[in-house]
Design a protein around this motif. Structure first.
Motif, short mmCIF file in Angstrom:
data_model
loop_
_atom_site.label_atom_id
_atom_site.label_comp_id
_atom_site.label_asym_id
_atom_site.label_seq_id
_atom_site.Cartn_x
_atom_site.Cartn_y
_atom_site.Cartn_z
N MET A 1 -7.81 75.15 26.22
CA MET A 1 -8.23 74.04 25.37
C MET A 1 -9.75 74.02 25.28
SD MET A 1 -7.26 69.99 25.66
CE MET A 1 -7.87 69.85 27.34
N SER A 2 -10.29 74.27 24.09
CA SER A 2 -11.74 74.33 23.90
C SER A 2 -12.32 72.94 23.67
CB SER A 2 -12.07 75.22 22.68
OG SER A 2 -13.45 75.16 22.40
N LYS A 3 -13.48 72.69 24.32
CA LYS A 3 -14.17 71.41 24.16
C LYS A 3 -15.41 71.55 23.29
CE LYS A 3 -12.52 70.16 28.77
NZ LYS A 3 -12.88 69.95 30.18
N SER A 4 -15.59 72.73 22.71
CA SER A 4 -16.83 73.00 21.96
C SER A 4 -16.89 72.26 20.63
CB SER A 4 -16.96 74.51 21.72
OG SER A 4 -15.87 75.00 20.96
N SER A 5 -15.76 71.74 20.17
CA SER A 5 -15.75 71.04 18.88
C SER A 5 -16.22 69.60 18.99
CB SER A 5 -14.33 71.06 18.29
OG SER A 5 -13.91 72.39 18.06
N VAL A 6 -16.39 69.09 20.21
CA VAL A 6 -16.82 67.71 20.42
C VAL A 6 -18.35 67.65 20.42
CG1 VAL A 6 -16.78 65.73 22.00
CG2 VAL A 6 -14.75 67.19 21.75
N MET A 7 -18.92 66.74 19.63
CA MET A 7 -20.37 66.63 19.53
C MET A 7 -20.97 66.30 20.89
SD MET A 7 -22.56 64.55 16.62
CE MET A 7 -21.62 65.34 15.30
N ASN A 8 -22.12 66.89 21.17
CA ASN A 8 -22.76 66.78 22.47
C ASN A 8 -23.59 65.50 22.57
OD1 ASN A 8 -23.71 67.48 25.03
ND2 ASN A 8 -25.45 68.63 24.21
N THR A 9 -22.91 64.38 22.84
CA THR A 9 -23.60 63.10 22.95
C THR A 9 -23.45 62.45 24.31
OG1 THR A 9 -21.67 61.96 22.01
CG2 THR A 9 -23.43 62.60 20.47
N TYR A 10 -22.64 63.03 25.19
CA TYR A 10 -22.44 62.47 26.53
C TYR A 10 -22.60 63.57 27.58
CZ TYR A 10 -20.56 58.07 24.72
OH TYR A 10 -20.41 56.86 24.08
N GLY A 11 -23.18 63.20 28.72
CA GLY A 11 -23.23 64.10 29.87
C GLY A 11 -21.97 63.90 30.69
N ARG A 12 -20.89 64.51 30.28
CA ARG A 12 -19.59 64.26 30.89
C ARG A 12 -19.42 64.97 32.23
NH1 ARG A 12 -18.25 64.21 25.22
NH2 ARG A 12 -16.97 62.40 24.70
N PHE A 13 -18.64 64.36 33.11
CA PHE A 13 -18.22 65.02 34.34
C PHE A 13 -17.22 66.11 33.98
CE2 PHE A 13 -19.88 61.09 35.98
CZ PHE A 13 -20.35 61.40 37.24
N ASP A 14 -17.12 67.09 34.85
CA ASP A 14 -16.20 68.22 34.61
C ASP A 14 -14.79 67.83 35.05
OD1 ASP A 14 -15.18 70.68 33.96
OD2 ASP A 14 -15.86 71.64 35.82
N VAL A 15 -14.17 66.97 34.26
CA VAL A 15 -12.81 66.52 34.56
C VAL A 15 -12.17 66.06 33.26
CG1 VAL A 15 -13.50 64.12 35.03
CG2 VAL A 15 -11.40 65.03 36.05
N THR A 16 -10.88 66.28 33.14
CA THR A 16 -10.12 65.80 32.00
C THR A 16 -8.96 64.94 32.52
OG1 THR A 16 -10.64 67.75 30.67
CG2 THR A 16 -8.74 66.44 29.98
N PHE A 17 -8.95 63.69 32.11
CA PHE A 17 -7.90 62.78 32.55
C PHE A 17 -6.78 62.73 31.53
CE2 PHE A 17 -11.56 60.96 34.90
CZ PHE A 17 -11.04 61.12 36.19
#
Length: 391
Positions: A1-17
């Protein structure tokens, strides 16, 4: 599952809930976390509360969306519930706290147009405040780091020092149409407004016929131990803005005003396509029923005292905590030696979700229906994180 399509506006933690229940969250690997972020004061009933689930199912089988050219039952009932539990008369519904603040700013400007001589258009705002990221809300956010790359912003606004009565008096005159303030500054570090300051602000607004706006987006909807934070300070604003916990996880905001302020608007002055839709209003009603009629708000003082007692022990034991701040279940702990981000990261490793605020504060924002057992479990993880940091 690629996350590259989401605009870079948050410094997210490396976790997917992918799942949550009550105060617990579970990631895609099945790891359990205790959520003391609550969507940054959004999930006031925790995750997947049965009252919210029931409201979604029932209302989605009846009516989901409707143009504001027409009335809908849930919209009317929610407005009544909010005005019956406040000192105010009218409500405008939108989708977020930022939008609620935009509405409040427009009311203040329109009020100034109606009651001034053409120059009554100045809005005062506080340093270190945070009111949102749209151009209007950003213009009254007292943190240059958020503003600098988006200049020029809205004119006719003036920054003053939070809790400084002398500066407040020096900058107040007939040209001021409104003042926007958080009774508890959340994003900048859990800073309470002084009661004397708010009383002076109320007096000056009355003297110069200006509107007093309380941004309760983070501190409202029961988190302080009363439905609205202003009730804890003994000062009644003309306008309150709320969102976050109002929908318990669903996108809804509200601008709640007295007749004096609300009467400035006429049809066509403001609007929101999705604001006040039946689905989100049904959810918000279910949330308020739990908070008010279910007596959850009444339990906040006891839970606050219990959480503070646990934090006081950790403060004494590990020496990392400078100060325990805030009110109700809007609690901040200021951390020594610039280690507040390190503590957030260490808590994350242990399975406790907390979030930073300001330059040295870690925020604790549990669901309002958190239990003492939940608090015990969270504090045990916080202690593990602190122990590793000082060893």
């Amino acid at each position: 599952m690629s996350k590259s399509s989401v605009m870079n506006t948050y410094g997210r933690f490396d976790v997917t809930f992918e799942k949550g229940k009550g105060v617990k969250l579970y990631d895609t690997n099945g790891k359990e976390y205790i959520d003391f972020v609550s969507g940054v004061a959004v999930n006031c009933l925790g995750h997947c509360h049965p009252a919210i689930t029931k409201a979604v199912v029932e209302q989605s089988n009846n009516l989901v969306q409707l143009s504001n050219y027409y009335w809908n039952t849930k919209h009317t009932l929610l407005a009544e519930k909010l005005t019956e539990n406040s000192d105010h008369d009218k409500v405008f519904f939108c989708n977020s706290g930022t939008e609620a603040n935009e509405c409040a700013l427009k009311i203040a400007r329109k009020y100034g147009t109606l009651h001034g001589n053409g120059d009554k258009n100045v809005i005062l705002y506080m340093d270190n405040s945070f009111h949102g990221r749209t151009v209007g809300a950003l213009s009254v956010t007292g943190q240059p780091k958020y503003q600098k790359d988006f200049m020029p912003l809205m004119g006719g606004v003036k920054n003053i020092k939070f809790n400084d009565i002398n500066q407040l008096k020096e900058n107040f005159n007939e040209n001021v149409c409104g003042v926007i303030i958080e009774p508890i500054q959340g994003e900048s570090g859990i800073n309470n407004a002084d009661v004397d300051y708010l009383k002076e602000l109320r007096s000056l607004c009355d003297q110069y016929n200006a509107l007093m706006i309380f941004d309760e987006v983070q501190c409202g909807m029961g988190r302080t131990g009363s439905l609205f934070a202003y009730k804890k300070f003994g000062v009644i604003p003309d306008i309150i803005t709320v969102a976050k916990a109002l929908g318990g996880g669903f996108p809804v905001g509200a601008t709640i005003a007295n007749e004096r302020a609300a009467s400035a608007f006429v049809p066509g002055d403001h609007g929101s396509t999705f604001g006040g839709n039946p689905l989100v209003c049904a959810v918000a009603l279910a949330v308020l029923d739990e908070l008010i009629d279910g007596k959850i708000i009444d339990s906040i003082p006891e839970k606050e005292a219990y959480l503070r007692s646990k934090l006081a022990v950790l403060k004494e034991k590990y020496g990392l905590i400078n100060e325990i701040k805030g009110m109700g279940l809007l609690i901040g702990i200021s951390i020594n030696d610039g280690k507040f981000k390190d503590l957030v990261n260490k808590c994350f490793e242990k399975g406790l979700l907390v979030v930073t605020a300001g330059s040295d504060v870690v925020r604790l924002l549990p669901p309002l229906n958190v239990t003492k057992e939940d608090i015990d479990e969270a504090m045990a993880l916080l202690e593990l994180a602190m122990k590793e940091m000082v060893s």
